[in-house]
Scaffold this motif. Sequence first.
Motif, PDB file in Angstrom:
ATOM      1  N   PHE A 167      53.355  -2.684  26.920  1.00  0.00           N
ATOM      2  CA  PHE A 167      53.230  -1.230  27.028  1.00  0.00           C
ATOM      3  C   PHE A 167      54.537  -0.553  26.636  1.00  0.00           C
ATOM      4  N   GLU A 168      54.403   0.654  26.128  1.00  0.00           N
ATOM      5  CA  GLU A 168      55.539   1.542  25.936  1.00  0.00           C
ATOM      6  C   GLU A 168      55.375   2.713  26.893  1.00  0.00           C
ATOM      7  N   ALA A 169      56.480   3.116  27.543  1.00  0.00           N
ATOM      8  CA  ALA A 169      56.417   4.195  28.532  1.00  0.00           C
ATOM      9  C   ALA A 169      57.187   5.409  28.045  1.00  0.00           C
ATOM     10  N   LEU A 182      51.667   5.687  29.351  1.00  0.00           N
ATOM     11  CA  LEU A 182      51.778   4.285  28.962  1.00  0.00           C
ATOM     12  C   LEU A 182      50.899   4.060  27.736  1.00  0.00           C
ATOM     13  N   THR A 183      51.474   3.470  26.708  1.00  0.00           N
ATOM     14  CA  THR A 183      50.755   3.255  25.456  1.00  0.00           C
ATOM     15  C   THR A 183      50.785   1.787  25.087  1.00  0.00           C
ATOM     16  N   LYS A 221      46.079   5.032  25.250  1.00  0.00           N
ATOM     17  CA  LYS A 221      47.067   5.816  25.967  1.00  0.00           C
ATOM     18  C   LYS A 221      46.491   6.245  27.314  1.00  0.00           C
ATOM     19  N   ASN A 222      47.226   5.949  28.380  1.00  0.00           N
ATOM     20  CA  ASN A 222      46.849   6.388  29.719  1.00  0.00           C
ATOM     21  C   ASN A 222      47.951   7.276  30.282  1.00  0.00           C
ATOM     22  N   LEU A 223      47.552   8.285  31.039  1.00  0.00           N
ATOM     23  CA  LEU A 223      48.506   9.189  31.669  1.00  0.00           C
ATOM     24  C   LEU A 223      48.520   8.952  33.168  1.00  0.00           C
TER      25      LEU A 223
END
Length: 220
Positions: free
Chosen positions: A124-126, A144-145, A150-152
Motif C-alpha cells: 500500500f501507499e499512504a 491507502l492505495t 483506493k480506500n479512504l
Amino acid sequence: MKKIIYLVLLMLTTSVYSQTAKEIIDKNIELSGGLTNWKLLNSVLLQGKVILGIKDEYPIKIYQQRPNLTKTVISIGGKETAIEGFDGNKGYAMNYATNKLQVYPEYVSESFDNDFIDWENKGFEAKYLGKEKVGEIYCHKVELTKNVNKNLYYFDVKSYMLLKEVKKDETLLYSDYKKVGNLVMSFRIESSSTKKDGDYVMILNKIDINKVFPSNIFKF
C-alpha cells in the motif's frame, strides 16, 4: 530553475504527507492495542444483532480465524442459519431466490488483519489528505492505495480511532469502542452500500478473541 524549485517543493510536500499518514496509522495501531497484540490475534467471535432495513432485526454471530477463514450466522425463528463464509478453499453465500447456500469458487475473502497492519509490506501507499469532519468530529483523512484500489480512512484527531472507511462500493461507520483484552474494538458498525439491500447496522454485545473453534466450524 522554476521547474527545479517546483519539483523540489513537490517532493518535500509528498514526503511530509507520507510521513504524516504513517504517523497517524502508527498512532491508531498503538492506541488500539499495539502491533504485537494485533499480530497475536488469531481468532475473533463477534456476537450481537444486525438490523436490515428499518425493522428486520436478527441475532448474528461472525466467526473469523487467521489467515482468512470466516463464517457469518444469523438466527431466524430461533434457528441458526449460515449466510456467508470462506472455508479456506471456497466461498459461499446465501442465494435468497432459492433460499439455499451457493458456492462461489471465485470468492475473495478479506484478510484477517485490517489494511493498517504491515501496510507497507502489503504494497500500500499512504497519503495524508488533511482534516475533515465525520458528523461533528474532526478526523485525519488518510488514503491507502494499492494498484487501482483506493480506500479512504477517517481517524478521530483526539483518540485516533477509526470512525469512517470508504471503499469502492461501501461506506462503513465505526463507533462505541471498547476494550477487548489488550485490544480496542468497535461494537457498532453501520454500512451503506451501492449494492441492493446492502445497508445494515450491526450492534455487538460481545467479542471473544483467541477462542479455539471446532475444526469443522467453517465447513458448510
